[in-house]
Enzyme design. Structure first.
Site, short mmCIF file in Angstrom:
data_model
loop_
_atom_site.label_atom_id
_atom_site.label_comp_id
_atom_site.label_asym_id
_atom_site.label_seq_id
_atom_site.Cartn_x
_atom_site.Cartn_y
_atom_site.Cartn_z
N LYS A 185 0.82 -1.22 0.00
CA LYS A 185 0.00 0.00 0.00
C LYS A 185 0.84 1.26 0.00
O LYS A 185 2.01 1.26 0.37
CB LYS A 185 -0.97 -0.03 1.19
CG LYS A 185 -2.10 -1.01 0.90
CD LYS A 185 -3.29 -0.88 1.78
CE LYS A 185 -4.37 -1.81 1.23
NZ LYS A 185 -5.42 -2.08 2.19
N ARG A 187 -3.60 -10.10 4.79
CA ARG A 187 -3.98 -10.14 3.37
C ARG A 187 -2.80 -9.60 2.58
O ARG A 187 -2.46 -8.43 2.71
CB ARG A 187 -5.24 -9.29 3.16
CG ARG A 187 -5.77 -9.28 1.73
CD ARG A 187 -7.00 -8.38 1.64
NE ARG A 187 -7.55 -8.37 0.29
CZ ARG A 187 -7.11 -7.61 -0.69
NH1 ARG A 187 -6.13 -6.76 -0.50
NH2 ARG A 187 -7.68 -7.68 -1.89
#
Ligand code: HH2
Length: 293
Positions: free
Chosen positions: A238, A272
């Site tokens: 991210k 995840r």
């Protein structure tokens, strides 16, 4: 005192942490952090957009992640990256169903990342064992779609919609607000009859949060275990990791592994990730240290 109808009565709060995750016919023990491997069947995902947009490439990617040690595979047909636009039901169905059909029935449960109740119902019928909803089942009919099934569900927090969520997010107390939202969503889903063992919560790193909000959530991630349900963390590749390291999305493996490890140490029961093999090794070291302790 007036009698409260059974359907309106809230279930008692979960008193302790669940020890397994029930996804369809799969019962996954939560004795070590589980790895959810991400497969985006999209042309525009921030992390792997366009790489696995054909059915064949997506299925091959999923099989590789399973061989590397993924405990769950999460397939998604709609990008939710900041600035992304929503995808029509028909297009999302066209992307997801053929991949799911080839993966369902295998040794690893398949989760589908979708916000659409119609698609939730269809993919569960086609063998999905979990629904990962970045909208926390807020769409009309979504809670009912899960309640009518034996699938697990991940309820994620986000502030705003992907199109503008990173514009200028504000919180008085980010941890308290995200925790209150997820606690209320867990109660709503439990009230519809879904067992705690089928519910996962996720603070939604990067979904309407600044770097400082994300870091504060990570620092205090263990507080989310107060809810009694399994906590998932999605930090992989991210932009917050890009902000910290100055690296482009394809060069964030090391930072992603560090973030997954910190999340696991802070109580995440599921991480995840896109880079399963690297994450698996790091978590194996953590587990060896924990066992010794
Ligand atoms: N992050 C993304 C998508 N789905 N689901 C959960 N539960 N938690 C997350 O943090 C999360 C999520 C975004 O990552 P990715 O799937 O790689 O990108 P895109 O949304 O662009 O497909």
């Amino acid at each position: 005192m007036r009698d409260i109808p059974a359907a309106k009565r809230l279930p008692p709060p979960a008193s302790r942490l669940t020890m397994f995750l029930q996804c369809g016919k799969f019962r996954l023990p939560l004795v070590r952090p589980l790895i959810m491997g991400v497969v985006n069947i999209t042309p525009d995902s921030f992390s792997d957009g366009g790489e696995f947009s054909s059915t064949q490439a997506a299925v091959a990617r999923a099989r590789r992640l399973i061989a590397e040690g993924a405990d769950i595979i999460d397939v998604g047909g709609e990008s939710t990256r900041p600035g992304s636009r929503s995808v029509a039901l028909e297009e999302e169905r066209r992307r997801v169903l053929p991949v799911l059909e080839q993966l369902a029935g295998g040794a690893v449960p398949v989760s589908v990342d979708t916000q659409k109740p119609e698609l939730m119902r269809e993919v569960i019928t086609a063998g999905a064992a979990m629904i990962n909803d970045v909208n926390a089942l807020l769409a009309p009919g979504a809670v009912e779609a899960i309640a009518a099934s034996d699938a697990a569900v991940c309820l994620m927090h986000k502030k705003g919609a992907p199109a503008d969520m990173q514009a200028d997010p504000h919180y008085a107390d980010v941890v308290a607000e995200v925790l209150a939202f997820l606690t209320a969503r867990v109660q709503a889903v439990r009230a519809a009859g879904v067992a705690v063992e089928r519910i996962v919560i996720d603070p939604g790193f990067g979904f309407g949060k600044t770097l400082e909000h994300n870091l504060e959530l990570l620092r205090q991630l263990d507080r989310f275990n107060e809810t009694g349900v399994a906590v998932m963390a999605g930090l992989s590749r991210k932009s917050m990791l890009g902000r910290i390291t100055g690296r482009e999305v394809g060069e964030r493996v090391h930072a992603s592994v560090a973030a997954a490890l910190i999340a696991a140490q802070k109580g995440a029961r599921i991480v995840r990730v896109h880079d399963v093999a690297a994450t698996r090794d790091a978590l194996a070291v953590l587990e060896a240290v924990r066992r010794e302790g």
